[in-house]
Design a protein around this motif. Sequence first.
Motif, mmCIF file in Angstrom:
data_model
loop_
_atom_site.group_PDB
_atom_site.id
_atom_site.type_symbol
_atom_site.label_atom_id
_atom_site.label_comp_id
_atom_site.label_asym_id
_atom_site.label_seq_id
_atom_site.Cartn_x
_atom_site.Cartn_y
_atom_site.Cartn_z
ATOM 1 N N GLU A 274 0.871 -1.180 0.000
ATOM 2 C CA GLU A 274 0.000 0.000 0.000
ATOM 3 C C GLU A 274 0.902 1.221 0.000
ATOM 4 O O GLU A 274 1.981 1.217 0.598
ATOM 5 C CB GLU A 274 -0.944 -0.013 1.196
ATOM 6 C CG GLU A 274 -0.251 -0.162 2.537
ATOM 7 C CD GLU A 274 -1.206 -0.562 3.662
ATOM 8 O OE1 GLU A 274 -2.236 -1.200 3.370
ATOM 9 O OE2 GLU A 274 -0.907 -0.229 4.826
ATOM 10 N N TYR B 286 -2.524 -2.442 -3.066
ATOM 11 C CA TYR B 286 -3.805 -2.667 -2.382
ATOM 12 C C TYR B 286 -3.550 -2.863 -0.889
ATOM 13 O O TYR B 286 -4.101 -2.159 -0.057
ATOM 14 C CB TYR B 286 -4.530 -3.881 -2.976
ATOM 15 C CG TYR B 286 -5.920 -4.094 -2.391
ATOM 16 C CD1 TYR B 286 -6.995 -3.332 -2.832
ATOM 17 C CD2 TYR B 286 -6.147 -5.054 -1.404
ATOM 18 C CE1 TYR B 286 -8.267 -3.520 -2.300
ATOM 19 C CE2 TYR B 286 -7.400 -5.254 -0.863
ATOM 20 C CZ TYR B 286 -8.455 -4.489 -1.318
ATOM 21 O OH TYR B 286 -9.716 -4.673 -0.782
ATOM 22 N N GLU C 185 -12.421 -3.984 0.513
ATOM 23 C CA GLU C 185 -13.373 -3.675 -0.548
ATOM 24 C C GLU C 185 -14.785 -3.744 -0.005
ATOM 25 O O GLU C 185 -15.168 -4.716 0.652
ATOM 26 C CB GLU C 185 -13.206 -4.645 -1.715
ATOM 27 C CG GLU C 185 -14.003 -4.267 -2.939
ATOM 28 C CD GLU C 185 -13.690 -5.142 -4.141
ATOM 29 O OE1 GLU C 185 -13.902 -4.682 -5.287
ATOM 30 O OE2 GLU C 185 -13.224 -6.294 -3.942
ATOM 31 N N PHE D 250 -13.812 1.394 -1.296
ATOM 32 C CA PHE D 250 -12.638 0.870 -0.612
ATOM 33 C C PHE D 250 -12.336 1.698 0.637
ATOM 34 O O PHE D 250 -12.570 2.910 0.667
ATOM 35 C CB PHE D 250 -11.402 0.908 -1.527
ATOM 36 C CG PHE D 250 -11.572 0.160 -2.816
ATOM 37 C CD1 PHE D 250 -11.386 -1.210 -2.868
ATOM 38 C CD2 PHE D 250 -11.922 0.831 -3.980
ATOM 39 C CE1 PHE D 250 -11.545 -1.899 -4.060
ATOM 40 C CE2 PHE D 250 -12.075 0.163 -5.175
ATOM 41 C CZ PHE D 250 -11.898 -1.220 -5.210
ATOM 42 N N CYS E 8 -8.954 2.166 3.436
ATOM 43 C CA CYS E 8 -7.529 1.862 3.480
ATOM 44 C C CYS E 8 -6.950 2.113 4.860
ATOM 45 O O CYS E 8 -7.467 2.933 5.635
ATOM 46 C CB CYS E 8 -6.782 2.699 2.436
ATOM 47 S SG CYS E 8 -7.290 2.347 0.744
ATOM 48 N N CYS F 55 -6.099 5.353 -0.297
ATOM 49 C CA CYS F 55 -6.987 4.734 -1.283
ATOM 50 C C CYS F 55 -6.818 5.415 -2.647
ATOM 51 O O CYS F 55 -6.719 4.748 -3.681
ATOM 52 C CB CYS F 55 -8.441 4.826 -0.831
ATOM 53 S SG CYS F 55 -8.905 3.635 0.448
ATOM 54 N N ASN G 29 -3.420 4.456 -4.059
ATOM 55 C CA ASN G 29 -3.416 3.088 -4.584
ATOM 56 C C ASN G 29 -4.007 3.037 -5.987
ATOM 57 O O ASN G 29 -3.487 2.356 -6.880
ATOM 58 C CB ASN G 29 -4.209 2.162 -3.661
ATOM 59 C CG ASN G 29 -3.459 1.817 -2.380
ATOM 60 O OD1 ASN G 29 -2.244 1.981 -2.283
ATOM 61 N ND2 ASN G 29 -4.188 1.335 -1.387
ATOM 62 N N ILE G 30 -5.116 3.755 -6.190
ATOM 63 C CA ILE G 30 -5.750 3.768 -7.512
ATOM 64 C C ILE G 30 -4.863 4.479 -8.522
ATOM 65 O O ILE G 30 -4.734 4.048 -9.675
ATOM 66 C CB ILE G 30 -7.144 4.440 -7.445
ATOM 67 C CG1 ILE G 30 -8.066 3.662 -6.508
ATOM 68 C CG2 ILE G 30 -7.771 4.520 -8.824
ATOM 69 C CD1 ILE G 30 -9.446 4.282 -6.345
ATOM 70 N N ALA H 286 -2.195 2.093 -9.485
ATOM 71 C CA ALA H 286 -2.763 1.016 -10.308
ATOM 72 C C ALA H 286 -2.984 1.502 -11.735
ATOM 73 O O ALA H 286 -2.699 0.778 -12.711
ATOM 74 C CB ALA H 286 -4.067 0.517 -9.697
ATOM 75 N N HIS I 190 -11.567 1.668 -10.704
ATOM 76 C CA HIS I 190 -12.235 0.750 -9.769
ATOM 77 C C HIS I 190 -12.059 -0.700 -10.206
ATOM 78 O O HIS I 190 -11.902 -1.599 -9.366
ATOM 79 C CB HIS I 190 -13.719 1.105 -9.661
ATOM 80 C CG HIS I 190 -13.962 2.383 -8.918
ATOM 81 N ND1 HIS I 190 -15.170 3.047 -8.928
ATOM 82 C CD2 HIS I 190 -13.140 3.137 -8.128
ATOM 83 C CE1 HIS I 190 -15.089 4.140 -8.188
ATOM 84 N NE2 HIS I 190 -13.859 4.215 -7.692
ATOM 85 N N MET J 71 -8.535 -1.735 -9.217
ATOM 86 C CA MET J 71 -8.445 -1.949 -7.769
ATOM 87 C C MET J 71 -9.162 -3.227 -7.365
ATOM 88 O O MET J 71 -8.714 -3.960 -6.476
ATOM 89 C CB MET J 71 -9.016 -0.746 -7.027
ATOM 90 C CG MET J 71 -8.100 0.462 -7.000
ATOM 91 S SD MET J 71 -6.464 0.088 -6.286
ATOM 92 C CE MET J 71 -6.929 -0.333 -4.625
ATOM 93 N N ASN K 226 -6.879 -6.039 -8.076
ATOM 94 C CA ASN K 226 -5.836 -6.129 -7.059
ATOM 95 C C ASN K 226 -6.380 -6.709 -5.758
ATOM 96 O O ASN K 226 -5.679 -7.452 -5.054
ATOM 97 C CB ASN K 226 -5.226 -4.751 -6.812
ATOM 98 C CG ASN K 226 -4.343 -4.293 -7.957
ATOM 99 O OD1 ASN K 226 -4.035 -5.059 -8.859
ATOM 100 N ND2 ASN K 226 -3.943 -3.027 -7.936
#
Length: 257
Positions: free
Chosen positions: A74, A106, A111, A119, A121, A128, A131-132, A135, A188, A191, A194
Amino acid sequence: MKLSGLLSVFLLFCTSLGSSEGSHPKPACRYPPSQWCRSLEIAIACNVQKQCMELNATRPSKAVPPVAVTLYYEILCPGCRGFISQQLFPTWTMLQDIMTVTLVPYGNAKELPSANIPFTCQHGEPECRGNIIEACIIHLTGHSAFQIIYCMESAANVLNAAQPCLQLYAPSVSWARVSSCVMGDLGHQLMHANAVMTRALNPAHTHVPWVTFYGEYTEENEDKAMSSLFRLVCQLYKGVKPPACNGALVRLNRSFC
Protein backbone atom coordinates in the motif's frame (compact mmCIF):
# COMPACT_ATOMS: atom_id res chain seq x y z
CA MET A 1 33.48 -25.46 -43.05
CA LYS A 2 31.46 -24.82 -39.90
CA LEU A 3 30.25 -21.33 -39.00
CA SER A 4 32.54 -21.23 -35.97
CA GLY A 5 35.49 -21.97 -38.23
CA LEU A 6 34.54 -19.18 -40.60
CA LEU A 7 34.23 -16.75 -37.71
CA SER A 8 37.63 -17.79 -36.42
CA VAL A 9 39.24 -17.23 -39.83
CA PHE A 10 37.42 -13.91 -40.17
CA LEU A 11 38.60 -12.74 -36.73
CA LEU A 12 42.18 -13.87 -37.46
CA PHE A 13 42.15 -12.06 -40.79
CA CYS A 14 40.84 -8.83 -39.23
CA THR A 15 43.35 -9.08 -36.39
CA SER A 16 46.24 -9.48 -38.80
CA LEU A 17 45.04 -6.48 -40.77
CA GLY A 18 44.88 -4.40 -37.63
CA SER A 19 48.41 -5.39 -36.55
CA SER A 20 50.10 -4.92 -39.91
CA GLU A 21 52.07 -1.79 -40.58
CA GLY A 22 50.53 -0.67 -43.86
CA SER A 23 49.77 2.69 -45.31
CA HIS A 24 46.11 2.36 -44.31
CA PRO A 25 45.62 3.06 -40.59
CA LYS A 26 42.79 1.27 -38.74
CA PRO A 27 39.69 3.48 -38.67
CA ALA A 28 38.56 4.78 -35.30
CA CYS A 29 35.45 3.32 -33.68
CA ARG A 30 32.47 5.39 -34.81
CA TYR A 31 29.91 3.77 -32.53
CA PRO A 32 28.84 4.65 -28.97
CA PRO A 33 29.68 2.08 -26.27
CA SER A 34 26.03 1.00 -25.99
CA GLN A 35 26.25 -0.41 -29.55
CA TRP A 36 29.67 -2.09 -29.42
CA CYS A 37 28.28 -5.60 -29.00
CA ARG A 38 25.32 -5.30 -31.35
CA SER A 39 27.13 -7.13 -34.17
CA LEU A 40 30.41 -8.84 -34.92
CA GLU A 41 31.35 -6.12 -37.41
CA ILE A 42 30.91 -3.34 -34.83
CA ALA A 43 32.81 -5.32 -32.18
CA ILE A 44 35.74 -5.76 -34.57
CA ALA A 45 35.69 -2.12 -35.64
CA CYS A 46 35.84 -1.05 -32.00
CA ASN A 47 38.36 -3.74 -31.03
CA VAL A 48 36.14 -5.27 -28.33
CA GLN A 49 35.54 -8.76 -29.75
CA LYS A 50 36.92 -10.49 -26.65
CA GLN A 51 34.87 -8.38 -24.26
CA CYS A 52 31.68 -8.90 -26.25
CA MET A 53 32.16 -12.67 -26.36
CA GLU A 54 32.66 -12.69 -22.59
CA LEU A 55 29.54 -10.58 -22.14
CA ASN A 56 27.45 -12.91 -24.30
CA ALA A 57 28.74 -15.89 -22.32
CA THR A 58 27.44 -14.41 -19.06
CA ARG A 59 24.05 -13.24 -20.33
CA PRO A 60 21.08 -15.13 -18.87
CA SER A 61 19.80 -18.05 -20.90
CA LYS A 62 16.29 -17.57 -22.25
CA ALA A 63 15.63 -21.21 -21.40
CA VAL A 64 15.95 -20.41 -17.69
CA PRO A 65 12.90 -18.57 -16.28
CA PRO A 66 13.59 -15.30 -14.47
CA VAL A 67 12.91 -14.98 -10.75
CA ALA A 68 9.28 -13.83 -10.54
CA VAL A 69 8.86 -11.33 -7.70
CA THR A 70 5.41 -10.00 -6.77
CA LEU A 71 5.00 -7.22 -4.22
CA TYR A 72 1.70 -6.68 -2.43
CA TYR A 73 1.80 -3.25 -0.83
CA GLU A 74 0.00 0.00 0.00
CA ILE A 75 1.42 3.32 -1.04
CA LEU A 76 1.63 5.15 2.31
CA CYS A 77 3.03 2.30 4.37
CA PRO A 78 6.53 3.36 5.53
CA GLY A 79 7.76 -0.23 5.37
CA CYS A 80 6.49 -0.61 1.80
CA ARG A 81 8.08 2.65 0.72
CA GLY A 82 11.39 1.67 2.27
CA PHE A 83 11.33 -1.77 0.66
CA ILE A 84 10.58 -0.36 -2.79
CA SER A 85 13.17 2.41 -2.63
CA GLN A 86 15.96 0.59 -0.78
CA GLN A 87 15.57 -3.02 -1.91
CA LEU A 88 13.22 -3.80 -4.78
CA PHE A 89 14.04 -1.04 -7.26
CA PRO A 90 17.84 -1.12 -6.76
CA THR A 91 17.79 -4.92 -7.09
CA TRP A 92 15.67 -4.75 -10.25
CA THR A 93 17.96 -2.07 -11.69
CA MET A 94 20.95 -4.38 -11.34
CA LEU A 95 19.29 -7.75 -12.03
CA GLN A 96 16.40 -7.03 -14.40
CA ASP A 97 17.81 -9.56 -16.88
CA ILE A 98 17.12 -12.38 -14.41
CA MET A 99 14.00 -11.15 -12.58
CA THR A 100 10.50 -9.83 -13.20
CA VAL A 101 8.55 -7.56 -10.87
CA THR A 102 4.77 -7.40 -10.48
CA LEU A 103 3.35 -4.60 -8.32
CA VAL A 104 -0.03 -4.97 -6.62
CA PRO A 105 -1.04 -1.74 -4.83
CA TYR A 106 -3.80 -2.67 -2.38
CA GLY A 107 -2.27 -4.02 0.80
CA ASN A 108 -4.49 -3.94 3.91
CA ALA A 109 -7.36 -2.17 2.15
CA LYS A 110 -10.92 -3.48 2.33
CA GLU A 111 -13.37 -3.67 -0.55
CA LEU A 112 -16.95 -2.59 0.22
CA PRO A 113 -18.95 -3.40 -2.94
CA SER A 114 -22.29 -2.17 -1.56
CA ALA A 115 -21.04 1.11 -0.08
CA ASN A 116 -20.81 4.55 -1.68
CA ILE A 117 -17.06 4.45 -1.02
CA PRO A 118 -15.91 1.15 -2.55
CA PHE A 119 -12.64 0.87 -0.61
CA THR A 120 -11.27 1.73 2.82
CA CYS A 121 -7.53 1.86 3.48
CA GLN A 122 -5.25 1.49 6.48
CA HIS A 123 -3.87 5.02 6.11
CA GLY A 124 -7.12 6.70 5.14
CA GLU A 125 -8.64 8.14 1.98
CA PRO A 126 -5.34 9.59 0.62
CA GLU A 127 -3.91 6.08 0.53
CA CYS A 128 -6.99 4.73 -1.28
CA ARG A 129 -6.60 7.47 -3.88
CA GLY A 130 -2.87 6.82 -4.16
CA ASN A 131 -3.42 3.09 -4.58
CA ILE A 132 -5.75 3.77 -7.51
CA ILE A 133 -3.32 6.30 -9.01
CA GLU A 134 -0.50 3.78 -8.95
CA ALA A 135 -2.76 1.02 -10.31
CA CYS A 136 -3.70 3.28 -13.22
CA ILE A 137 -0.08 4.29 -13.83
CA ILE A 138 0.99 0.63 -13.88
CA HIS A 139 -1.81 -0.14 -16.36
CA LEU A 140 -1.14 2.84 -18.65
CA THR A 141 2.64 3.11 -18.77
CA GLY A 142 3.87 -0.46 -19.22
CA HIS A 143 7.65 -0.82 -18.98
CA SER A 144 8.10 2.68 -17.49
CA ALA A 145 5.72 1.95 -14.61
CA PHE A 146 8.27 0.72 -12.08
CA GLN A 147 10.46 3.79 -12.53
CA ILE A 148 7.43 6.03 -11.92
CA ILE A 149 6.37 4.06 -8.83
CA TYR A 150 9.90 4.25 -7.44
CA CYS A 151 9.99 7.98 -8.14
CA MET A 152 6.74 8.44 -6.21
CA GLU A 153 7.52 6.13 -3.30
CA SER A 154 10.97 7.65 -2.72
CA ALA A 155 9.62 11.23 -2.75
CA ALA A 156 8.78 13.22 0.38
CA ASN A 157 5.09 13.32 -0.64
CA VAL A 158 3.92 10.31 -2.66
CA LEU A 159 0.73 11.85 -4.04
CA ASN A 160 2.27 15.20 -4.96
CA ALA A 161 5.05 13.40 -6.81
CA ALA A 162 2.71 11.42 -9.05
CA GLN A 163 2.31 13.94 -11.87
CA PRO A 164 5.95 15.11 -12.12
CA CYS A 165 7.18 11.50 -11.93
CA LEU A 166 4.82 10.56 -14.74
CA GLN A 167 6.04 13.47 -16.87
CA LEU A 168 9.65 12.50 -16.20
CA TYR A 169 9.47 8.81 -17.09
CA ALA A 170 6.43 8.54 -19.40
CA PRO A 171 5.98 11.94 -21.09
CA SER A 172 3.81 10.37 -23.80
CA VAL A 173 1.12 9.52 -21.21
CA SER A 174 -0.83 12.60 -20.19
CA TRP A 175 -1.91 13.23 -16.62
CA ALA A 176 -5.45 13.65 -17.99
CA ARG A 177 -5.45 9.96 -18.96
CA VAL A 178 -4.37 8.95 -15.47
CA SER A 179 -7.02 11.20 -13.88
CA SER A 180 -9.68 9.75 -16.17
CA CYS A 181 -8.66 6.26 -15.10
CA VAL A 182 -8.67 7.19 -11.40
CA MET A 183 -12.09 8.87 -11.52
CA GLY A 184 -13.74 6.37 -13.87
CA ASP A 185 -14.73 2.74 -13.95
CA LEU A 186 -11.28 1.60 -15.08
CA GLY A 187 -9.64 2.64 -11.83
CA HIS A 188 -12.23 0.75 -9.77
CA GLN A 189 -11.84 -2.30 -12.00
CA LEU A 190 -8.08 -2.27 -11.54
CA MET A 191 -8.44 -1.95 -7.77
CA HIS A 192 -11.01 -4.76 -7.70
CA ALA A 193 -8.56 -6.97 -9.61
CA ASN A 194 -5.84 -6.13 -7.06
CA ALA A 195 -8.27 -6.91 -4.24
CA VAL A 196 -9.02 -10.31 -5.78
CA MET A 197 -5.30 -11.07 -6.19
CA THR A 198 -4.60 -10.05 -2.59
CA ARG A 199 -7.51 -12.08 -1.16
CA ALA A 200 -6.36 -15.12 -3.13
CA LEU A 201 -2.99 -15.23 -1.35
CA ASN A 202 -2.33 -18.56 0.35
CA PRO A 203 -1.31 -18.20 3.07
CA ALA A 204 -3.32 -15.01 3.54
CA HIS A 205 -1.17 -11.94 4.03
CA THR A 206 -0.86 -10.63 7.59
CA HIS A 207 1.14 -7.48 6.84
CA VAL A 208 2.69 -5.50 4.05
CA PRO A 209 5.06 -5.45 2.29
CA TRP A 210 4.21 -9.05 1.37
CA VAL A 211 6.55 -10.57 -1.20
CA THR A 212 6.13 -13.79 -3.15
CA PHE A 213 8.63 -15.58 -5.37
CA TYR A 214 7.28 -17.63 -8.25
CA GLY A 215 3.84 -17.04 -6.71
CA GLU A 216 4.73 -18.59 -3.34
CA TYR A 217 5.32 -17.06 0.08
CA THR A 218 7.58 -18.46 2.79
CA GLU A 219 8.81 -16.85 5.99
CA GLU A 220 12.34 -17.90 5.12
CA ASN A 221 12.28 -16.05 1.81
CA GLU A 222 10.64 -13.05 3.45
CA ASP A 223 13.42 -12.86 6.04
CA LYS A 224 16.03 -13.06 3.30
CA ALA A 225 14.23 -10.53 1.10
CA MET A 226 13.94 -7.97 3.87
CA SER A 227 17.62 -8.37 4.71
CA SER A 228 19.06 -8.54 1.18
CA LEU A 229 16.67 -9.04 -1.73
CA PHE A 230 19.60 -8.72 -4.11
CA ARG A 231 21.35 -11.73 -2.65
CA LEU A 232 18.12 -13.75 -2.57
CA VAL A 233 17.36 -13.14 -6.25
CA CYS A 234 20.88 -14.23 -7.14
CA GLN A 235 20.41 -17.39 -5.06
CA LEU A 236 17.01 -18.23 -6.57
CA TYR A 237 18.06 -17.80 -10.19
CA LYS A 238 18.84 -21.23 -11.67
CA GLY A 239 20.88 -20.08 -14.66
CA VAL A 240 24.40 -18.68 -14.99
CA LYS A 241 24.73 -15.90 -12.43
CA PRO A 242 25.34 -12.43 -13.90
CA PRO A 243 28.56 -10.68 -12.82
CA ALA A 244 26.60 -8.36 -10.53
CA CYS A 245 25.79 -11.32 -8.27
CA ASN A 246 29.44 -11.47 -7.25
CA GLY A 247 29.24 -8.08 -5.52
CA ALA A 248 29.46 -7.36 -1.82
CA LEU A 249 26.52 -8.16 0.48
CA VAL A 250 24.66 -5.28 2.14
CA ARG A 251 22.02 -6.03 4.79
CA LEU A 252 19.14 -3.64 5.54
CA ASN A 253 16.63 -3.34 8.37
CA ARG A 254 13.03 -4.51 7.94
CA SER A 255 9.73 -2.72 8.57
CA PHE A 256 6.08 -3.73 8.13
CA CYS A 257 2.57 -2.27 8.28
